[in-house]
Write an enzyme that holds these catalytic residues in place. Sequence first.
Site, PDB file in Angstrom:
ATOM      1  N   GLY A   1       1.449  -0.950   6.325  1.00 13.66           N
ATOM      2  CA  GLY A   1       2.083  -2.376   7.240  1.00 13.66           C
ATOM      3  C   GLY A   1       2.338  -2.178   8.263  1.00 13.66           C
TER       4      GLY A   1
ATOM      5  N   CYS B   1       1.405   5.372   5.327  1.00 16.48           N
ATOM      6  CA  CYS B   1       1.316   4.854   6.720  1.00 16.48           C
ATOM      7  C   CYS B   1       2.605   4.518   7.729  1.00 16.48           C
ATOM      8  CB  CYS B   1      -0.038   3.491   6.635  1.00 16.48           C
ATOM      9  SG  CYS B   1      -0.653   3.492   7.985  1.00 16.48           S
TER      10      CYS B   1
ATOM     11  N   HIS C   1      -3.416   5.590   3.091  1.00 16.75           N
ATOM     12  CA  HIS C   1      -3.837   4.582   1.627  1.00 16.75           C
ATOM     13  C   HIS C   1      -4.151   5.033   0.410  1.00 16.75           C
ATOM     14  CE1 HIS C   1      -1.625   1.542   4.861  1.00 16.75           C
ATOM     15  NE2 HIS C   1      -2.258   2.395   5.337  1.00 16.75           N
TER      16      HIS C   1
ATOM     17  N   GLU D   1      -3.246   3.481  -2.058  1.00 15.58           N
ATOM     18  CA  GLU D   1      -3.571   3.204  -2.936  1.00 15.58           C
ATOM     19  C   GLU D   1      -4.397   2.067  -3.104  1.00 15.58           C
ATOM     20  OE1 GLU D   1      -1.684   1.463   0.846  1.00 15.58           O
ATOM     21  OE2 GLU D   1      -1.744   3.585  -0.290  1.00 15.58           O
TER      22      GLU D   1
END
Length: 193
Positions: free
Chosen positions: A48, A80, A170, A172
């Site tokens: 984010g 991140c 990332h 995910e």
Amino acid sequence: MIKAGVLALQGAFLEHEKALASLGVESVELRQKSDLLKSFDFLVLPGGESTVQGKLLHELGMFEPLEKCIKSGSGVFATCAGMILLAEKISNDDRRYFSTMPITVTRNAYGRQLGSFHTEADFEGVGKIPMTFIRAPAVEKIGEGCRPLAECGGKVVAVSYKKQLALAFHPELDGDLRVYEYFLSQVIGSKKF
């Protein structure tokens, strides 16, 4: 059942919850200070915007309790922006956050939005995995006790320190769960993986 406390203020927290659920890990969303009283086995700091997350953590009174939780030895899976929150130093920013990992990171190490890309690279103990980078940081310096686990373009993009795992990419977003499994078995010590 293992439970993850997922910081759910901003960023890709839902994607982490889905990835963890497919491994049988339940998630508890951490949105306000009272959520920190809930029981969880480790913390997820999602990608984010680190400056926004840092600001919200302070405004909501969550920063100090989470810092204490990490410093007392809680496991942390950070991606991140989460890597930036854990870093002891940010080379191109004067702000500091939890500072629980002895690394110096560079924000937006690959450039801003146009610097976002997808690749595959080796991750120690796992093999070649897909990696998606979005305005990603990279590790510039590694302190004592910290172990590099992956590189991309000559930059370190994954490190572990005690029970903390920080990734510049990332996992995910890629549908490959092996980095989560690595964290749960190697960092958390779960016998299930």
